[in-house]
Scaffold this motif. Structure first.
Motif, PDB file in Angstrom:
ATOM      1  N   LEU A  99       0.817  -1.211   0.000  1.00  0.00           N
ATOM      2  CA  LEU A  99       0.000   0.000   0.000  1.00  0.00           C
ATOM      3  C   LEU A  99       0.855   1.268   0.000  1.00  0.00           C
ATOM      4  CD1 LEU A  99      -2.723  -0.976   2.638  1.00  0.00           C
ATOM      5  CD2 LEU A  99      -2.634  -1.488   0.210  1.00  0.00           C
ATOM      6  N   GLY A 100       1.949   1.260   0.754  1.00  0.00           N
ATOM      7  CA  GLY A 100       2.796   2.450   0.836  1.00  0.00           C
ATOM      8  C   GLY A 100       3.394   2.790  -0.521  1.00  0.00           C
ATOM      9  N   VAL A 101       3.884   1.767  -1.209  1.00  0.00           N
ATOM     10  CA  VAL A 101       4.484   1.978  -2.525  1.00  0.00           C
ATOM     11  C   VAL A 101       3.432   2.515  -3.496  1.00  0.00           C
ATOM     12  CG1 VAL A 101       5.457   0.780  -4.518  1.00  0.00           C
ATOM     13  CG2 VAL A 101       6.318   0.276  -2.226  1.00  0.00           C
ATOM     14  N   VAL A 110      -1.265  -3.734   7.777  1.00  0.00           N
ATOM     15  CA  VAL A 110       0.127  -3.449   7.437  1.00  0.00           C
ATOM     16  C   VAL A 110       0.842  -2.999   8.705  1.00  0.00           C
ATOM     17  CG1 VAL A 110       1.670  -2.054   6.053  1.00  0.00           C
ATOM     18  CG2 VAL A 110      -0.519  -2.773   5.123  1.00  0.00           C
ATOM     19  N   PHE A 160      -6.063   6.678   1.020  1.00  0.00           N
ATOM     20  CA  PHE A 160      -5.373   6.168   2.213  1.00  0.00           C
ATOM     21  C   PHE A 160      -5.613   7.052   3.442  1.00  0.00           C
ATOM     22  CE2 PHE A 160      -2.951   4.076  -1.222  1.00  0.00           C
ATOM     23  CZ  PHE A 160      -3.218   2.764  -0.844  1.00  0.00           C
ATOM     24  N   GLN A 179       0.680   4.161  -2.809  1.00  0.00           N
ATOM     25  CA  GLN A 179       0.309   5.547  -2.501  1.00  0.00           C
ATOM     26  C   GLN A 179       1.372   6.515  -3.007  1.00  0.00           C
ATOM     27  OE1 GLN A 179       0.093   6.654   1.632  1.00  0.00           O
ATOM     28  NE2 GLN A 179      -0.967   8.556   1.193  1.00  0.00           N
ATOM     29  N   LEU A 180       2.623   6.107  -2.837  1.00  0.00           N
ATOM     30  CA  LEU A 180       3.735   6.984  -3.201  1.00  0.00           C
ATOM     31  C   LEU A 180       3.764   7.277  -4.695  1.00  0.00           C
ATOM     32  CD1 LEU A 180       6.269   8.252  -1.819  1.00  0.00           C
ATOM     33  CD2 LEU A 180       7.524   6.269  -2.650  1.00  0.00           C
TER      34      LEU A 180
END
Lengths: 359, 340
Positions: free
Chosen positions: B211-213, B254, B239, B215-216
Motif C-alpha cells: 500500500l505504501g508503494v 500493514v 489512504f 500511494q507513493l
C-alpha cells in the motif's frame, strides 16, 4: 548470559565458488533467551539466514562453518554429530520457513506429517501423538481438526499451510523456534494472524524465537531485540526501544529511511546508494564504508568492532557517537542522502559481483 | 475538461474454467487513466490484479467489456495491428530473472525487442541505443555483455526497465516490480520509475500489494477484492479517508515501524481469509469477513458509487461515517508483548 537459550559466538561461514571463496558470515555473535524474540534483519546476502541455518547444520551446497561456537543447553551445536543434531532439531528447536509448500510432503496427509515428528523423537505414544495433533490443529487455528487431519497440503491456502508448519514445529514443545521469513509469502491480512499466533504459542511455553526477516514493520512489531546484519557481520544489536529511538549505525538509519509505508512522502525517502556485494576476502575494514555517507579514512582502514554503546545496545561503527548526536537533526540527510540521479552511477560498475551466497 | 484518457477500461471481465467450475478472476472492472499519470491497483493474492494487467495489454482476452488504448478498441485490432501497438505498451514483471532469457546477454535481450519492432536501422544503431538505455537506468554501458545471472536482483530489474523503455512505450504495466527487491534497492527503483515518468511522460499501471508503494507512486488507486473494484479514489484521499471496510482492514493489517516503543500499536489480526474465487459469496464479496455486515450485504451486491468527489466505494455503508475501529478478532496488546 547464563540464562541464554542459544548463544552464538564469533560464527564464520564460507562458501566455495569456483576457485574463490565467498565469506558469508564473518564473526557474527547473537543470543536469545527464554520467552524472548530476537529479530535478525538484513538484506539479501547479509548472512542472516546462513548464520542460523549453519548453526542448525542445514547449510546447503559448499557452505562450511569455519569458526565459532553455538551453545544450546550446554552443548556446542557446531561440534555435535549429525545424529545428535537431528535429535535436537524438531524436538528442542523447531523451525518454520518462508514457503510452507516446499517443506510439506505433498503426498502425505497433514495430520500424519504433524504426528511424524512426535513419533520420530519419541515425544509420546501413537495415541498421544494423535490426540496432540488434534489439539495442535485447534491451537494454530485450523478448525474441524478431525476432518482436516486427513487433508493434503494442496487443499490448504498459503496461510493455512503455514499454520500446519507451525503445528509441526511446536509439536514437541521446543524451547526455541527459528522462523525464517515466516510471513513473507503471505498476504498482509494473513501475515498478522500468523504473527499473533506465534506470540500466543510463545506466551504459553516461554519459547525463545529467532525471527529472520527483511521486513522492518514485522520486526519492530514483534521482536524484543533486533540485530542488523550486513556482509555477514552484526552491525548493530539493540533492544527494540533503542532500535526505534536511538539507531546508532548509519546502515540501520539508512534501512529505516528506506521503508515505504502508507503516508511516506517521496521527499522523505532516503535511498542507500549502491548495493551489497559478496565478500571474496574476509573484511578488513568496515564492509559498509563504500556505501556510507559518513565514511572517514579510518572506516576504510580499520574494522570496527561490535562495541557497547548503552545497556544492551551494541554497534559496529567508528562514528556511532556522531550518528547518535546528529539524530533528530539532519542525520537522515547525512546518512542516507537525497539521491536523485547519482545512484545510477554508483550502482553501475559492480556488475557480476553480488551473485551467490543469497541469505 | 481533461484530455481523452490514454487508457479506458470499460466493464472488463475475465472468467476461467477450472475443472468444470468458473473462476471469476476479474468482474466488470472500469477505470480511466490519463496520459502521464499512474493508476495503482492494490489487492491480495487472488484479487485479480495481475489478470487485470494482462487484460489491459491483451495478453489475455477479456470475456466482456472493452479496453480502449489511444482511442482504439484493442479487441478489434488484427494481430499484425496489435503487434505494432505493442510497442506503445510494455510490461515490467516482479521477477526480472524469470522474464529474461538466461542464455541471452543483456544487450541481446534488449536489441531483440527492437528488431521485432523494427526500431533502429542497423545493429550498431541498436547497440548504441541499448548502451544509452542501460546508462539511463543506472547501469554501466558495459553491462550489454553481461548475462542475467551475473547481475543482482536490482540490476536485473533495471534491465527489465531498459528493455521496456527500448520501444519508447506510452503505457507501462508494472506488475509488482519491487516485490523481489531489498528495501534499499526498492527506493532506488521507485525513484528511477518516477524520474522516467517525468522525463518521458510515460503512463503507468502499477500493480502491487504494498500500500505504501502504491500511494507513493500513484495518482489514483483502485482496490480490488475477489476480482471486483471495491474502492477507487485519488491516492492520498484513499489512504487518508478509506471508505470501504476492506480497505480499512488492509491498512490496519500493514505493520508500521513505530517511532518509539510507547507508540507501538497492538497487533490486530483480521479474521478469516479471502474466499475462493471459485465460490464467491453472495451479495457483497466481503461480507463474510466484514465486521459491519448486515443482512442486506448478504443478499444485495453493493454497486460502486460516489461517496465524495472522485471517491467511489462499493459498500452499502460507505459514506455513513464508517470508522476504522471495529471489533478485532484477536488482540495482543503491547503490554502482553512486553511481558515475557
Amino acid at each position: 548470559m547464563a540464562d541464554e537459550l542459544l548463544s552464538v559466538e564469533d560464527l564464520h561461514v564460507e562458501f566455495e565458488r569456483g576457485d574463490s571463496k565467498v565469506y558469508a558470515v564473518n564473526g557474527a555473535s547473537f543470543s536469545v533467551g527464554p520467552g524472548e524474540t530476537l529479530g535478525i534483519v538484513g538484506e539479501s546476502g547479509s548472512g542472516k539466514s546462513v548464520s542460523v541455518l549453519s548453526v542448525m547444520g542445514l547449510l546447503r551446497g559448499s557452505g562450511q562453518v569455519t569458526g565459532g561456537t553455538a551453545m544450546f543447553m550446554g552443548k556446542d551445536l557446531l561440534k555435535l554429530r549429525r545424529r545428535q543434531l537431528e535429535d535436537i532439531r524438531g524436538r528442542d528447536i523447531g523451525m518454520i520457513f518462508q514457503d510452507p509448500m516446499s517443506s510439506l510432503n505433498p503426498t502425505m496427509r497433514i495430520g500424519d506429517q504433524i504426528m511424524e515428528g512426535m513419533l520420530s523423537h519419541q515425544y509420546t505414544s501413537r495415541k498421544g501423538a494423535f490426540n496432540r495433533t488434534l489439539q495442535l490443529l485447534d491451537e494454530v487455528g485450523i478448525p474441524e481438526g478431525k476432518a482436516r487431519f486427513r487433508s493434503y497440503p494442496h487443499e490448504f491456502s498459503g496461510g493455512m499451510r503455514q499454520r500446519v508448519m507451525i503445528a509441526m514445529a511446536v509439536a514437541c514443545e521446543p524451547q526455541l523456534l527459528i522462523a525464517d521469513e515466516p510471513t513473507t509469502a503471505l498476504d498482509v491480512t494473513v501475515q498478522t494472524q500468523i504473527l499473533v499466533l506465534l506470540r500466543q504459542l510463545q506466551l504459553k511455553g516461554r519459547m525463545g524465537i529467532i525471527l529472520i526477516t527483511h521486513d522492518f514493520g514485522v520486526a519492530t512489531n514483534v521482536c524484543d531485540r533486533i540485530i542488523v546484519m550486513y556482509a555477514g557481520k552484526v552491525m548493530e544489536s539493540a533492544p527494540l526501544v533503542d532500535f526505534l529511538a536511538r539507531p546508532a549505525h548509519p546502515y540501520t538509519v539508512g534501512l529505516k529511511g528506506s521503508v515505504i509505508e502508507v503516508g511516506t512522502k517521496a521527499h522523505q525517502l532516503r535511498a542507500i546508494p549502491g548495493m551489497a556485494t559478496a565478500l571474496t576476502e574476509p573484511p578488513r575494514a568496515c564492509p559498509f564504508a563504500e556505501r556510507c555517507q559518513l565514511a572517514a579514512d579510518r572506516c576504510l582502514e580499520e574494522l570496527p568492532p561490535l562495541r557497547p554503546l548503552g545497556l544492551g545496545h551494541y554497534v559496529a561503527c567508528h562514528r556511532a557517537e556522531e550518528v547518535l548526536a546528529a539524530a533528530g537533526t539532519t542525520v537522515g540527510a547525512q546518512v542516507g542522502g537525497p539521491v536523485g540521479g547519482q545512484v545510477g552511477g554508483q550502482v553501475g560498475g559492480q556488475v557480476a559481483q553480488g551473485v551467490t551466497a543469497r541469505a | 475538461m481533461p484530455d481523452e484518457p490514454i487508457l479506458k477500461v470499460d466493464g472488463v471481465s475475465k472468467h476461467f474454467k477450472v475443472g468444470g467450475r468458473t473462476l471469476r478472476a476479474v468482474e466488470r472492472v472500469s477505470f480511466d487513466l490519463g496520459a502521464g499519470e499512474t493508476l495503482g491497483i492494490v489487492g491480495e493474492s487472488g484479487s485479480g490484479k495481475s489478470t487485470l494487467g494482462r487484460l489491459v495489454l491483451r495478453l489475455l482476452e477479456a470475456d466482456e467489456g472493452r479496453v480502449v488504448f489511444q482511442g482504439e478498441d484493442l479487441a478489434k485490432l488484427a494481430s499484425n495491428e496489435l503487434r505494432s501497438r505493442r510497442r506503445d505498451m510494455q510490461i515490467i514483471f516482479q521477477d526480472p530473472l524469470a522474464s529474461l532469457n538466461p542464455r541471452m546477454t543483456v544487450g541481446a535481450a534488449i536489441e531483440d525487442a527492437m528488431v521485432v519492432q523494427k526500431i533502429g536501422r542497423s545493429a550498431s544503431e541498436r547497440r548504441h541505443r541499448t548502451e544509452g538505455l542501460l546508462e539511463r537506468v543506472g547501469l554501466q554501458p558495459s553491462a550489454v555483455d553481461a548475462y542475467p545471472f551475473e547481475l543482482s536482483g536490482g540490476q536485473q530489474q533495471r534491465v527489465g526497465i531498459a528493455r521496456a523503455l527500448s520501444l519508447g512505450p506510452k503505457l507501462v504495466v508494472c506488475d509488482e516490480p519491487l516485490s523481489a527487491l531489498d528495501v534499499s534497492v526498492q527506493v532506488q527503483i521507485i525513484q528511477l520509475l518516477q524520474e522516467l515518468q517525468r522525463e518521458l511522460g510515460i503512463t503507468y499501471l502499477f500493480i502491487s500489494h504494498n500500500l505504501g508503494v502504491v500511494q507513493l507512486i500513484s495518482d489514483t488507486v483502485v482496490v480490488l477484492y475477489l476480482g471486483e473494484v471495491v474502492e477507487q479514489a485519488g491516492a492520498d484521499e484513499l489512504f487518508e479517508r478509506p471508505q470501504h471496510p476492506y480497505t480499512q482492514a488492509l491498512m490496519r493489517s500493514v505493520l508500521k515501524v513505530p517511532e518509539e516503543l510507547e507508540k507501538r500499536a497492538p497487533l490486530v489480526a483480521l479474521a478469516g481469509e479471502m474466499p475462493s474465487p471459485l465460490s464467491p459469496p453472495s451479495g457483497c464479496p466481503y461480507h463474510p469477513r466484514c465486521p459491519l455486515a448486515m443482512d442486506r450485504c448478504k443478499e444485495e451486491k453493493p454497486l460502486l458509487r460516489t461517496v465524495s468527489e472522485g471517491h467511489m466505494a462499493a459498500c452499502h455503508k460507505a459514506g455513513e461515517a464508517v470508522t476504522m475501529g471495529s471489533a478485532p478478532a484477536v488482540l495482543v496488546t503491547p503490554s502482553e508483548l512486553a511481558a515475557s
